[in-house]
Design a protein around this motif. Structure first.
Motif, PDB file in Angstrom:
ATOM      1  N   MET A   1       0.830  -1.197   0.000  1.00 36.46           N
ATOM      2  CA  MET A   1       0.000   0.000   0.000  1.00 36.46           C
ATOM      3  C   MET A   1       0.875   1.262   0.000  1.00 36.46           C
ATOM      4  O   MET A   1       0.600   2.200  -0.751  1.00 36.46           O
ATOM      5  CB  MET A   1      -0.911  -0.014   1.236  1.00 36.46           C
ATOM      6  N   LYS A   2       1.943   1.258   0.798  1.00 39.14           N
ATOM      7  CA  LYS A   2       2.845   2.414   0.838  1.00 39.14           C
ATOM      8  C   LYS A   2       3.476   2.652  -0.528  1.00 39.14           C
ATOM      9  O   LYS A   2       3.548   3.783  -1.014  1.00 39.14           O
ATOM     10  CB  LYS A   2       3.944   2.195   1.872  1.00 39.14           C
ATOM     11  N   GLN A   3       3.965   1.587  -1.158  1.00 39.27           N
ATOM     12  CA  GLN A   3       4.625   1.721  -2.453  1.00 39.27           C
ATOM     13  C   GLN A   3       3.641   2.163  -3.527  1.00 39.27           C
ATOM     14  O   GLN A   3       3.939   3.045  -4.325  1.00 39.27           O
ATOM     15  CB  GLN A   3       5.275   0.391  -2.856  1.00 39.27           C
ATOM     16  N   CYS A   4       2.454   1.577  -3.534  1.00 37.51           N
ATOM     17  CA  CYS A   4       1.461   1.952  -4.551  1.00 37.51           C
ATOM     18  C   CYS A   4       1.003   3.395  -4.360  1.00 37.51           C
ATOM     19  O   CYS A   4       0.784   4.110  -5.333  1.00 37.51           O
ATOM     20  CB  CYS A   4       0.265   0.999  -4.502  1.00 37.51           C
ATOM     21  N   ASN A   5       0.845   3.828  -3.111  1.00 37.71           N
ATOM     22  CA  ASN A   5       0.476   5.223  -2.850  1.00 37.71           C
ATOM     23  C   ASN A   5       1.542   6.166  -3.379  1.00 37.71           C
ATOM     24  O   ASN A   5       1.223   7.197  -3.978  1.00 37.71           O
ATOM     25  CB  ASN A   5       0.278   5.464  -1.350  1.00 37.71           C
ATOM     26  N   ALA A   6       2.794   5.822  -3.165  1.00 38.59           N
ATOM     27  CA  ALA A   6       3.878   6.665  -3.660  1.00 38.59           C
ATOM     28  C   ALA A   6       3.876   6.704  -5.190  1.00 38.59           C
ATOM     29  O   ALA A   6       4.081   7.766  -5.796  1.00 38.59           O
ATOM     30  CB  ALA A   6       5.214   6.157  -3.147  1.00 38.59           C
ATOM     31  N   ASP A   7       3.634   5.555  -5.815  1.00 32.59           N
ATOM     32  CA  ASP A   7       3.620   5.481  -7.281  1.00 32.59           C
ATOM     33  C   ASP A   7       2.407   6.192  -7.886  1.00 32.59           C
ATOM     34  O   ASP A   7       2.442   6.624  -9.030  1.00 32.59           O
ATOM     35  CB  ASP A   7       3.634   4.025  -7.747  1.00 32.59           C
ATOM     36  N   ALA A   8       1.327   6.316  -7.113  1.00 29.60           N
ATOM     37  CA  ALA A   8       0.089   6.913  -7.619  1.00 29.60           C
ATOM     38  C   ALA A   8       0.062   8.424  -7.464  1.00 29.60           C
ATOM     39  O   ALA A   8      -0.953   9.052  -7.774  1.00 29.60           O
ATOM     40  CB  ALA A   8      -1.113   6.292  -6.906  1.00 29.60           C
ATOM     41  N   ALA A   9       1.140   9.013  -7.014  1.00 29.91           N
ATOM     42  CA  ALA A   9       1.178  10.464  -6.827  1.00 29.91           C
ATOM     43  C   ALA A   9       0.834  11.161  -8.138  1.00 29.91           C
ATOM     44  O   ALA A   9       1.355  10.812  -9.200  1.00 29.91           O
ATOM     45  CB  ALA A   9       2.553  10.896  -6.342  1.00 29.91           C
ATOM     46  N   GLY A  10      -0.075  12.129  -8.071  1.00 25.86           N
ATOM     47  CA  GLY A  10      -0.472  12.883  -9.266  1.00 25.86           C
ATOM     48  C   GLY A  10      -1.693  12.315  -9.962  1.00 25.86           C
ATOM     49  O   GLY A  10      -2.279  12.969 -10.822  1.00 25.86           O
ATOM     50  N   LYS A  11      -2.099  11.105  -9.608  1.00 21.36           N
ATOM     51  CA  LYS A  11      -3.297  10.516 -10.221  1.00 21.36           C
ATOM     52  C   LYS A  11      -4.493  10.845  -9.332  1.00 21.36           C
ATOM     53  O   LYS A  11      -4.386  10.894  -8.122  1.00 21.36           O
ATOM     54  CB  LYS A  11      -3.141   9.013 -10.355  1.00 21.36           C
TER      55      LYS A  11
ATOM     56  N   GLY B   1      -9.055  10.504  -8.873  1.00 23.46           N
ATOM     57  CA  GLY B   1     -10.337   9.934  -9.269  1.00 23.46           C
ATOM     58  C   GLY B   1     -10.256   8.495  -9.729  1.00 23.46           C
ATOM     59  O   GLY B   1      -9.591   7.653  -9.126  1.00 23.46           O
ATOM     60  N   ASP B   2     -10.977   8.222 -10.835  1.00 22.53           N
ATOM     61  CA  ASP B   2     -11.062   6.862 -11.358  1.00 22.53           C
ATOM     62  C   ASP B   2      -9.700   6.334 -11.827  1.00 22.53           C
ATOM     63  O   ASP B   2      -9.420   5.136 -11.719  1.00 22.53           O
ATOM     64  CB  ASP B   2     -12.058   6.795 -12.520  1.00 22.53           C
ATOM     65  N   GLU B   3      -8.866   7.226 -12.338  1.00 22.87           N
ATOM     66  CA  GLU B   3      -7.535   6.815 -12.789  1.00 22.87           C
ATOM     67  C   GLU B   3      -6.724   6.272 -11.596  1.00 22.87           C
ATOM     68  O   GLU B   3      -6.083   5.226 -11.689  1.00 22.87           O
ATOM     69  CB  GLU B   3      -6.801   8.001 -13.418  1.00 22.87           C
ATOM     70  N   ARG B   4      -6.769   6.992 -10.464  1.00 23.10           N
ATOM     71  CA  ARG B   4      -6.046   6.556  -9.263  1.00 23.10           C
ATOM     72  C   ARG B   4      -6.628   5.246  -8.742  1.00 23.10           C
ATOM     73  O   ARG B   4      -5.898   4.332  -8.360  1.00 23.10           O
ATOM     74  CB  ARG B   4      -6.104   7.632  -8.183  1.00 23.10           C
ATOM     75  N   LYS B   5      -7.942   5.165  -8.726  1.00 25.99           N
ATOM     76  CA  LYS B   5      -8.622   3.959  -8.220  1.00 25.99           C
ATOM     77  C   LYS B   5      -8.219   2.738  -9.045  1.00 25.99           C
ATOM     78  O   LYS B   5      -7.893   1.681  -8.499  1.00 25.99           O
ATOM     79  CB  LYS B   5     -10.132   4.172  -8.275  1.00 25.99           C
ATOM     80  N   ALA B   6      -8.213   2.868 -10.368  1.00 25.64           N
ATOM     81  CA  ALA B   6      -7.835   1.761 -11.246  1.00 25.64           C
ATOM     82  C   ALA B   6      -6.359   1.404 -11.057  1.00 25.64           C
ATOM     83  O   ALA B   6      -5.994   0.219 -10.994  1.00 25.64           O
ATOM     84  CB  ALA B   6      -8.108   2.125 -12.701  1.00 25.64           C
ATOM     85  N   PHE B   7      -5.507   2.434 -10.936  1.00 24.09           N
ATOM     86  CA  PHE B   7      -4.083   2.189 -10.740  1.00 24.09           C
ATOM     87  C   PHE B   7      -3.835   1.454  -9.427  1.00 24.09           C
ATOM     88  O   PHE B   7      -3.084   0.481  -9.383  1.00 24.09           O
ATOM     89  CB  PHE B   7      -3.299   3.508 -10.756  1.00 24.09           C
ATOM     90  N   MET B   8      -4.457   1.921  -8.347  1.00 26.25           N
ATOM     91  CA  MET B   8      -4.265   1.306  -7.028  1.00 26.25           C
ATOM     92  C   MET B   8      -4.739  -0.146  -7.043  1.00 26.25           C
ATOM     93  O   MET B   8      -4.080  -1.028  -6.487  1.00 26.25           O
ATOM     94  CB  MET B   8      -5.004   2.093  -5.947  1.00 26.25           C
ATOM     95  N   SER B   9      -5.847  -0.395  -7.693  1.00 26.25           N
ATOM     96  CA  SER B   9      -6.372  -1.757  -7.761  1.00 26.25           C
ATOM     97  C   SER B   9      -5.395  -2.689  -8.458  1.00 26.25           C
ATOM     98  O   SER B   9      -5.064  -3.766  -7.943  1.00 26.25           O
ATOM     99  CB  SER B   9      -7.714  -1.764  -8.494  1.00 26.25           C
TER     100      SER B   9
ATOM    101  N   CYS C   1      -2.182  -2.159  -8.994  1.00 29.93           N
ATOM    102  CA  CYS C   1      -0.905  -2.162  -8.287  1.00 29.93           C
ATOM    103  C   CYS C   1      -0.950  -3.115  -7.091  1.00 29.93           C
ATOM    104  O   CYS C   1      -0.001  -3.866  -6.857  1.00 29.93           O
ATOM    105  CB  CYS C   1      -0.572  -0.750  -7.824  1.00 29.93           C
ATOM    106  N   LEU C   2      -2.019  -3.101  -6.340  1.00 24.84           N
ATOM    107  CA  LEU C   2      -2.112  -3.949  -5.142  1.00 24.84           C
ATOM    108  C   LEU C   2      -2.270  -5.427  -5.484  1.00 24.84           C
ATOM    109  O   LEU C   2      -1.964  -6.296  -4.659  1.00 24.84           O
ATOM    110  CB  LEU C   2      -3.264  -3.478  -4.247  1.00 24.84           C
ATOM    111  N   LYS C   3      -2.716  -5.727  -6.683  1.00 22.98           N
ATOM    112  CA  LYS C   3      -2.879  -7.122  -7.097  1.00 22.98           C
ATOM    113  C   LYS C   3      -1.570  -7.746  -7.578  1.00 22.98           C
ATOM    114  O   LYS C   3      -1.433  -8.957  -7.615  1.00 22.98           O
ATOM    115  CB  LYS C   3      -3.931  -7.234  -8.196  1.00 22.98           C
ATOM    116  N   LYS C   4      -0.610  -6.901  -7.936  1.00 20.44           N
ATOM    117  CA  LYS C   4       0.676  -7.393  -8.436  1.00 20.44           C
ATOM    118  C   LYS C   4       1.454  -8.072  -7.324  1.00 20.44           C
ATOM    119  O   LYS C   4       1.382  -7.700  -6.172  1.00 20.44           O
ATOM    120  CB  LYS C   4       1.535  -6.239  -8.967  1.00 20.44           C
ATOM    121  N   ASP C   5       2.265  -9.076  -7.717  1.00 20.47           N
ATOM    122  CA  ASP C   5       3.214  -9.687  -6.779  1.00 20.47           C
ATOM    123  C   ASP C   5       4.495  -8.902  -6.863  1.00 20.47           C
ATOM    124  O   ASP C   5       5.090  -8.793  -7.933  1.00 20.47           O
ATOM    125  CB  ASP C   5       3.489 -11.154  -7.138  1.00 20.47           C
ATOM    126  N   LYS C   6       4.932  -8.368  -5.740  1.00 25.72           N
ATOM    127  CA  LYS C   6       6.165  -7.572  -5.739  1.00 25.72           C
ATOM    128  C   LYS C   6       7.236  -8.308  -5.006  1.00 25.72           C
ATOM    129  O   LYS C   6       7.069  -9.046  -4.145  1.00 25.72           O
ATOM    130  CB  LYS C   6       5.942  -6.220  -5.090  1.00 25.72           C
TER     131      LYS C   6
END
Length: 99
Positions: free
Chosen positions: A72-82, A84-92, A94-99
Motif C-alpha cells: 500500500m505504501k509503495q502503490c500510494n507513492a507510485d500513484a502520486a499525481g493521479k 479519481g477513477d484513474e487513481r482507483k484503477a491504478f491502485m487496484s 498495483c495492489l494485485k501485483k506480486d512484488k
C-alpha cells in the motif's frame, strides 16, 4: 512404587517435548538447505565453487515477504499525481501485483 509411577508419568509427558523442538528447528534449516542445493544444481556449480556458493547461500537471511501494508505504501507513492477513477484503477492493479 509411587516414585516409580511418578517417574514413568513424568517421562511420558516430557518425551514429546524433547522430540518436537529439535524437529521444528531442523525443518527450517532443512528447507533452506534444499533451496540452496536446488539453486546450486540449477546454476551448474561443482567442486569448490559449489562449496563457496552453498556456504554463502546458507548464511544469507531469507527475504521478508512483502506485506499488504508495504504494498500500500509503495502503490500510494507510485500513484502520486493521479486522481479519481484513474487513481482507483491504478491502485487496484498495483495492489494485485506480486512484488
Amino acid at each position: 512404587m509411587k516414585k516409580l509411577l511418578i517417574a514413568i508419568t513424568s517421562f511420558a509427558l516430557a518425551a514429546p517435548l524433547l522430540v518436537a523442538s529439535p524437529a521444528m528447528a531442523e525443518n527450517a534449516q532443512q528447507n533452506k538447505m534444499k533451496q540452496c542445493n536446488a539453486d546450486a544444481t540449477a546454476a551448474g556449480k561443482k567442486g569448490d565453487d559449489r562449496k563457496a556458493f552453498m556456504s554463502s547461500c546458507l548464511k544469507k537471511e531469507q527475504p521478508k515477504p512483502v506485506t499488504q501494508q508495504d504494498k500500500m505504501k509503495q502503490c500510494n507513492a507510485d500513484a502520486a499525481g493521479k486522481k479519481g477513477d484513474e487513481r482507483k484503477a491504478f491502485m487496484s492493479s498495483c495492489l494485485k501485483k506480486d512484488k
